[in-house]
Motif scaffolding. Structure first.
Motif, PDB file in Angstrom:
ATOM      1  N   UNK A   1       0.847  -1.192   0.000  1.00 42.18           N
ATOM      2  CA  UNK A   1       0.000   0.000   0.000  1.00 42.18           C
ATOM      3  C   UNK A   1       0.880   1.238   0.000  1.00 42.18           C
ATOM      4  N   UNK A   2       0.724   2.071  -1.024  1.00 42.11           N
ATOM      5  CA  UNK A   2       1.450   3.338  -1.136  1.00 42.11           C
ATOM      6  C   UNK A   2       0.447   4.435  -0.820  1.00 42.11           C
ATOM      7  N   UNK A   3       0.588   5.058   0.335  1.00 41.48           N
ATOM      8  CA  UNK A   3      -0.455   5.919   0.881  1.00 41.48           C
ATOM      9  C   UNK A   3       0.043   7.338   1.120  1.00 41.48           C
ATOM     10  N   UNK A   4      -0.783   8.303   0.739  1.00 42.52           N
ATOM     11  CA  UNK A   4      -0.516   9.705   1.033  1.00 42.52           C
ATOM     12  C   UNK A   4      -1.606  10.273   1.905  1.00 42.52           C
ATOM     13  N   UNK A   5      -1.546  11.555   2.139  1.00 44.25           N
ATOM     14  CA  UNK A   5      -2.450  12.210   3.082  1.00 44.25           C
ATOM     15  C   UNK A   5      -3.878  12.287   2.553  1.00 44.25           C
ATOM     16  N   UNK A   6      -4.826  12.352   3.498  1.00 48.19           N
ATOM     17  CA  UNK A   6      -6.227  12.642   3.213  1.00 48.19           C
ATOM     18  C   UNK A   6      -6.482  14.092   3.587  1.00 48.19           C
ATOM     19  N   UNK A   7      -7.029  14.864   2.661  1.00 45.24           N
ATOM     20  CA  UNK A   7      -7.198  16.306   2.870  1.00 45.24           C
ATOM     21  C   UNK A   7      -8.566  16.647   3.452  1.00 45.24           C
ATOM     22  N   UNK A   8      -8.685  17.859   3.937  1.00 45.43           N
ATOM     23  CA  UNK A   8      -9.950  18.481   4.336  1.00 45.43           C
ATOM     24  C   UNK A   8     -10.667  17.745   5.469  1.00 45.43           C
ATOM     25  N   UNK A   9      -9.898  17.223   6.413  1.00 49.99           N
ATOM     26  CA  UNK A   9     -10.506  16.524   7.550  1.00 49.99           C
ATOM     27  C   UNK A   9     -10.560  17.378   8.808  1.00 49.99           C
ATOM     28  N   UNK A  10      -9.982  18.567   8.745  1.00 50.80           N
ATOM     29  CA  UNK A  10     -10.040  19.471   9.886  1.00 50.80           C
ATOM     30  C   UNK A  10      -9.424  18.880  11.137  1.00 50.80           C
TER      31      UNK A  10
END
Length: 470
Positions: free
Chosen positions: A370-379
């Protein structure tokens, strides 16, 4: 766009018409409408949209060279083309879309479907468009055209021959969906799910649910709400729909669903289940990977059924869809190393679904990566949600966890804390570093998921890996 005179367009958008060349107020225009000068063709209308990084007024000349015959602007531009000067060009785009759709609808042949949800909008839109296009002329957004610009641009593609308009509605802020859906007043309102995507911008998941319910409130009172009854927040919208006199059709895997899936199975070649609707049962074999796409297929089948498409036809057409959309569970690579590029967007729900799919499609002699990056707009929930994904990846026994970028470091730390040691989890600063690592780390039999929010850009890393191992 349908044919309108320059005077009619000026009246619709409340602007001042300045004719140029040999035009008059009665000159007829019927070309495409867009804010991108590169999309212009002979007879087009260019809408000059101001922006944070650039200003559309700078590209009026380029639009005219490409064939634009009218520019909607916020100030006069020194270019030889007819112009309509308005206070707000984006608002004018919406006004024009509302009028064009209303005129086409007055002919009695146009049916409109609106789709919203925290995840799955674009896939469901594509599924439904595929079903409907065999019934008659269908207009649907390209990519994820679901905001204050993309949605009206799509609406303006309707003609007097259009039978179906499928609109996708995103929510930039409270009231966004109400505004966009209010331009067309859908006959069918489809709500897929309420999740943590964009929850940071709304102040929490309950506020997100309120925003998604705006579609039900904006639909025709004589219309139909197509709701995911497996999601408690969406299911609760039945009360709102019925209070407005709307019919409700539920979809899901639970017993409360009118359109229901049984026996969902996920393999490396696709996703299967049995569909039950109105007493009929038949198998569905999606080529698209992931159990979560069965929910999207159910929504499309339910909406199509409301519009009169028989279940057998809907299923047969869905089975021809090879991928949901570019960068959405898109298979790349080859038999040696298979890449699943799902990095167009990411939320906690879609990240978890993609990881589960990776685990489900990987055989006992193959390795999960699994190559994973950030999840945006989660406050304020960002840290906690990245922790949760790191824990889930380990608990699913993902054998290599490659975390990319500083914003996703907490995901990496959570995976390590859960027991992903001895290089099972690595953290790399950017996608170039990740590419160099993966080109030597990946081996025959690897099944690789690439997943992040769009802003992180890992979709380009997925493309590079797909080309490398093709």
């Amino acid at each position: 766009m349908i044919a309108l005179t320059l005077a009619e367009i000026a009246a619709v958008v409340g602007g001042e018409l300045r004719v140029a060349r040999e035009d008059t107020a009665e000159t007829v225009v019927d070309g495409i409408v867009d804010t991108d000068s590169r999309m212009m063709e002979p007879g087009s209308i260019f809408v000059a949209k101001p922006g944070a990084e650039t200003d559309g007024h700078r590209f009026v000349g380029a639009a005219v060279e490409a064939g634009a015959v009218l520019a909607i602007v916020e100030h006069v531009v020194d270019v030889p083309v007819s112009q309509i000067v308005v206070p707000d060009s984006v608002a004018s785009l919406g006004d024009l879309a509302r009028e064009v759709v209303a005129r086409v609808r007055a002919g009695g042949g146009l049916r409109i479907v609106g789709i919203t949800g925290s995840n799955g909008k674009t896939t469901t839109k594509n599924f439904l468009a595929r079903i409907l296009e065999d019934e008659g002329e269908t207009v649907a957004p390209v990519r994820s055209f679901n905001n204050e610009v993309g949605a009206p641009v799509t609406m303006l593609r309707v003609t007097h021959g259009t039978r179906f308009l499928v609109s996708e509605f995103g929510a930039a802020a409270p009231g966004s969906i109400a505004h966009l859906a209010g331009l067309v007043t859908p006959d069918v309102a489809v709500v897929l799910m309420v999740g943590m995507a964009h929850a940071g911008g709304f102040g929490g998941i309950e506020a997100t649910a309120t925003a998604k319910a705006e579609l039900v409130a904006a639909a025709k009172s004589s219309g139909t709400a197509v709701l995911n009854v497996d999601d408690s927040r969406v299911s609760a919208m039945q009360e709102l729909a019925r209070s407005r006199g709307m019919r409700v059709v539920g979809f899901g895997q639970g017993t409360a669903a009118d359109v229901r899936a049984h026996d969902v199975q996920v393999t490396a070649s696709g996703t299967t289940c049995e569909i039950e609707s109105a007493g009929e049962r038949m198998p569905l074999r999606l080529q698209v990977l992931g159990a979560h796409h069965i929910t999207n297929a159910l929504a499309a089948i339910a909406a199509a059924g409301v519009l009169g498409v028989p279940l057998a036809d809907a299923v047969a057409r869905l089975e021809t869809v090879e991928i949901a959309e570019r960068w959405r569970m898109q298979p790349l690579g080859g038999d040696r190393v298979r890449i699943i590029n799902d990095a167009y967007n990411a939320s906690p729900d879609s990240m978890a679904a993609a990881l589960r799919t990776l685990a489900q499609i990987t055989g006992p002699d193959e390795r999960t990566v699994a190559v994973l990056g950030a999840m945006s707009e989660l406050g304020e929930s960002a840290g906690e949600e990245h922790d949760r994904i790191g824990l889930l990846a380990v608990r699913l026994n993902i054998q290599r966890i490659v975390v990319v970028g500083p914003e996703a470091r907490r995901l990496y730390l959570a995976a390590v804390g859960e027991g992903s040691w001895d290089s099972e989890a690595v953290h790399l600063p950017d996608q170039d570093a990740a590419f160099e690592y993966l080109r030597t780390e990946l081996r025959d039999g690897d099944r690789v998921l690439v997943k992040s929010s769009n802003s992180v850009g890992l979709r380009h890393l997925g493309d590079r890996l797909g080309e490398l191992f093709s």
